[in-house]
Design a protein around this motif. Sequence first.
Motif, PDB file in Angstrom:
ATOM      1  N   LEU A  30     -33.351 -23.749 -22.924  1.00  0.00           N
ATOM      2  CA  LEU A  30     -32.976 -22.631 -23.809  1.00  0.00           C
ATOM      3  C   LEU A  30     -34.120 -22.204 -24.739  1.00  0.00           C
ATOM      4  O   LEU A  30     -34.287 -21.023 -25.033  1.00  0.00           O
ATOM      5  CB  LEU A  30     -31.759 -23.021 -24.644  1.00  0.00           C
ATOM      6  N   ILE A  38     -32.775 -22.559 -15.681  1.00  0.00           N
ATOM      7  CA  ILE A  38     -31.384 -23.027 -15.563  1.00  0.00           C
ATOM      8  C   ILE A  38     -31.181 -24.210 -16.511  1.00  0.00           C
ATOM      9  O   ILE A  38     -32.049 -25.087 -16.610  1.00  0.00           O
ATOM     10  CB  ILE A  38     -31.064 -23.451 -14.102  1.00  0.00           C
ATOM     11  N   GLY A  39     -30.063 -24.208 -17.197  1.00  0.00           N
ATOM     12  CA  GLY A  39     -29.673 -25.363 -18.009  1.00  0.00           C
ATOM     13  C   GLY A  39     -29.989 -25.225 -19.482  1.00  0.00           C
ATOM     14  O   GLY A  39     -30.883 -24.471 -19.862  1.00  0.00           O
ATOM     15  N   GLU A  40     -29.227 -25.983 -20.270  1.00  0.00           N
ATOM     16  CA  GLU A  40     -29.344 -25.944 -21.744  1.00  0.00           C
ATOM     17  C   GLU A  40     -30.755 -26.335 -22.193  1.00  0.00           C
ATOM     18  O   GLU A  40     -31.318 -25.762 -23.114  1.00  0.00           O
ATOM     19  CB  GLU A  40     -28.366 -26.980 -22.353  1.00  0.00           C
ATOM     20  N   SER A  41     -31.334 -27.334 -21.469  1.00  0.00           N
ATOM     21  CA  SER A  41     -32.614 -27.897 -21.910  1.00  0.00           C
ATOM     22  C   SER A  41     -33.730 -26.850 -21.938  1.00  0.00           C
ATOM     23  O   SER A  41     -34.744 -27.033 -22.595  1.00  0.00           O
ATOM     24  CB  SER A  41     -33.022 -29.044 -20.995  1.00  0.00           C
ATOM     25  N   SER A  46     -24.741 -19.618 -10.715  1.00  0.00           N
ATOM     26  CA  SER A  46     -24.503 -20.533 -11.830  1.00  0.00           C
ATOM     27  C   SER A  46     -24.360 -19.791 -13.156  1.00  0.00           C
ATOM     28  O   SER A  46     -25.031 -18.784 -13.396  1.00  0.00           O
ATOM     29  CB  SER A  46     -25.678 -21.520 -11.905  1.00  0.00           C
ATOM     30  N   ALA A  47     -23.505 -20.285 -14.032  1.00  0.00           N
ATOM     31  CA  ALA A  47     -23.295 -19.626 -15.328  1.00  0.00           C
ATOM     32  C   ALA A  47     -24.375 -20.019 -16.316  1.00  0.00           C
ATOM     33  O   ALA A  47     -24.535 -19.412 -17.360  1.00  0.00           O
ATOM     34  CB  ALA A  47     -21.935 -20.020 -15.876  1.00  0.00           C
ATOM     35  N   ASP A  48     -25.132 -21.063 -15.937  1.00  0.00           N
ATOM     36  CA  ASP A  48     -26.098 -21.630 -16.869  1.00  0.00           C
ATOM     37  C   ASP A  48     -27.497 -21.013 -16.740  1.00  0.00           C
ATOM     38  O   ASP A  48     -28.504 -21.645 -17.014  1.00  0.00           O
ATOM     39  CB  ASP A  48     -26.175 -23.141 -16.567  1.00  0.00           C
ATOM     40  N   ILE A  49     -27.531 -19.749 -16.292  1.00  0.00           N
ATOM     41  CA  ILE A  49     -28.829 -19.101 -16.035  1.00  0.00           C
ATOM     42  C   ILE A  49     -29.307 -18.368 -17.280  1.00  0.00           C
ATOM     43  O   ILE A  49     -28.530 -17.677 -17.936  1.00  0.00           O
ATOM     44  CB  ILE A  49     -28.666 -18.102 -14.873  1.00  0.00           C
ATOM     45  N   HIS A  50     -30.593 -18.552 -17.610  1.00  0.00           N
ATOM     46  CA  HIS A  50     -31.139 -17.828 -18.769  1.00  0.00           C
ATOM     47  C   HIS A  50     -32.355 -17.024 -18.331  1.00  0.00           C
ATOM     48  O   HIS A  50     -33.305 -17.584 -17.765  1.00  0.00           O
ATOM     49  CB  HIS A  50     -31.559 -18.827 -19.857  1.00  0.00           C
ATOM     50  N   TYR A  61     -36.236 -16.676 -14.561  1.00  0.00           N
ATOM     51  CA  TYR A  61     -35.107 -17.321 -15.241  1.00  0.00           C
ATOM     52  C   TYR A  61     -35.273 -18.839 -15.213  1.00  0.00           C
ATOM     53  O   TYR A  61     -36.032 -19.377 -14.411  1.00  0.00           O
ATOM     54  CB  TYR A  61     -33.778 -16.890 -14.607  1.00  0.00           C
ATOM     55  N   ASP A 114     -35.176 -18.393 -26.426  1.00  0.00           N
ATOM     56  CA  ASP A 114     -34.709 -18.028 -27.775  1.00  0.00           C
ATOM     57  C   ASP A 114     -35.840 -17.614 -28.707  1.00  0.00           C
ATOM     58  O   ASP A 114     -35.638 -17.418 -29.898  1.00  0.00           O
ATOM     59  CB  ASP A 114     -33.895 -19.184 -28.392  1.00  0.00           C
TER      60      ASP A 114
END
Length: 684
Positions: free
Chosen positions: A216, A211-214, A7-11, A209, A220
Amino acid sequence: MFELPASADIHIIEGEYSAPLVLLSFVIAFCASYTALFINRRIQGNGFFHKNIWLVLASLAMGLGVWSMHFIGMSAFELPINMEYHIGITVLSMVPAIIASYLAFYFANSKNKKLFSYIVAGIFMGLGISLMHYLGMAAMKIDAYYVYKPIIFTVSILIAIAASFAALYIFSVVKNFMDRIFVKVVAALLLAIAITSMHYTGMQAIQFYVIGESALHLVDGTEPHSMNIMFLIIFVTVGISSLFILAFLTSRLDKYVEYRLQNFDGLTQLPNQKQFADDQKSDKDTHLVAIIHIHNLEKYNSSYGYYFVDEMIKTIYELIDRLLPESTKMYRTEANRFTIVSSTMEQSQHLHVLLERVCAVLMHPLVIDERTITVDMVCAVSKSTVKQPIQELFSNAIAVLQAPITEFKHEVIEFNPDIHTFNFENQLSLDIYTAMKNDDLFLVYQPKVDPNHDSLVGLEALIRWNHPVFGMVSPGIFIPVLEETKKISDVTDWIIEKVCEQIDQWDKLNIPFQQVSINIPGLYITSPRLSDTLKLILLKYHVKPDQLELEITETSVIHDIQSAILAVSKFRKKGFSVALDDFGTGLSSLSYLKEIPISTIKIDKSFVDGVPESIKDAAILKSIITLCYSLDLNVVIEGVETEPQLEFIQKMDKKPIVQGYYYSKPLTAEEFREWMNGQLVEKK
Ligand code: C2E
Ligand code: MG
Ligand code: MG
């Protein structure tokens, strides 16, 4: 487990370490390793407890230490997310660490000293630590995901194996030197490095990690890094308290083991000769002593072997034990003798009857190991309506056994002074030459310490006699007998030779003992024979006169003061020190103090006993010391036992030398070396 999802949404979440907690985790790993190695030492000795008990204790210390180190290490890693642990898996993760430690120590201690054993041990330990680590990781409950970087994951396991192997191998190489604290510390450090390096490499392998915007905000930097204090407290408490409990258990067990081995008979579990002697210190008087003597045990030993005789003794013991009341105090004082002591009059009378029954039963054949034998035995009894010293009743019973008319015909024979003329003192005097030859007679050395720096300034040689029949006989008993029978000079010459031989050995080993005092009895100091003996023996062992001090007592002086002055001056001129022993116990005419050229005064224990509680005693002691110093004499205080006594001495302007149980009891040469090692380590 090893791959991030596509997935590209991995942080990725980064954690950071708390340095004090990392340090704490290392300290726990070190303490655990140290405790485990400390316990490991017992596995190698031939102890009372099975090796496995020590193995289990060492593995528990190591396993629990690794476990708490891991979780403290986890607490040191702070993430901006909440972390909890699954209780079941957390507890379960202890198991591999404990089992692996057990296997590792088992192999490392095996008799087979091949490199292969250490490789196997290293693999077990390394895999165990790793399994514990990754199980511990699996116990995490977090609001995030994680994967392992395969290479670092593998490296972490390899590091655990390699470092465990290195630590165990080094441990095995140096284990004979484990008595030295430094070696133990180095080995424990290595093992601690093995454990912690595995853990922190393992931590490098993990990638957290979300996943997802929520999610973030977790990456940060707006979410603070946190750790769960509650868990940390639990892990630290479990880690430290288990180590303390294990260390405490080990030392208690150790003391108990030593006591059991020294004071009890392994076959019957009865207290032995040593315990018999020890008990007499607290319980000196009694009404009855009986000795059940099995005759001609050697005959059975040579005909049927030791195993058979062991079985025979066990059977006889069980039979006696069944017939006598449970409260009977019984010892196995020799291989073929059971000694019974009774301290009440009523019990003594009753015991006499029961002992006759024991004899009657032993008249019948016994079946042992499919053989039928009849045991020859006799029971010697010495009793008294008023309480008498055990040693006296015991020697009367021995007199019965040694009398030529005594036969071994299953009867109770009571001591009769008209018939059993054997006398304890005569026997001691007869046995003294055999004792010197057989090393039943031996020397112990009591340190004399300068309380200014707690440093050793010399030793006093004291004689001991472990008599094959009477056990440990106090010098207070046999020295007067030897003096009366004029054998004391021969024994003193023997002591001088033994001391010089020992000095020569210590010189060769560079042991800094300084000076050894020898007690010179009665008038022997004035005998030309003493000078000749010293001259010959000093030459033989390359000992210098200033390495010896001759201790004389007031009896040497008061009989013939002029001869004493002459003799002492002669020895002083040759370079020997001369001390006046037990000062204050005799007539203590102070006048001769200034006439005799002695170098040292030894103040008797009785002067220090009441100090510091008794103001009078303290004042007397102080004034004697002041007087001695005014006469330019060295002063030794004997019998200092307690801290308050030492503190009293330490408060003096000029402090006398101290000899007493506070610093050390008299030690065998071997114990003295250990004592010196302990002293040196403490000083470092
Ligand atoms: P001593 O020469 O005055 O020896 C000191 C005695 O006090 C020793 O007893 C020693 O063990 C004991 N002692 C030392 N510190 C303490 C303490 O703090 N508390 C207590 N309660 N006792 C302490 P030990 O060895 O039983 O010797 C007793 C006496 O027997 C000696 O008194 C000495 O007179 C004689 N003796 C011992 N060994 C020899 C020897 O080799 N030759 C001769 N001739 N006499 C000896
Ligand atoms: Mg002495
Ligand atoms: Mg003394």
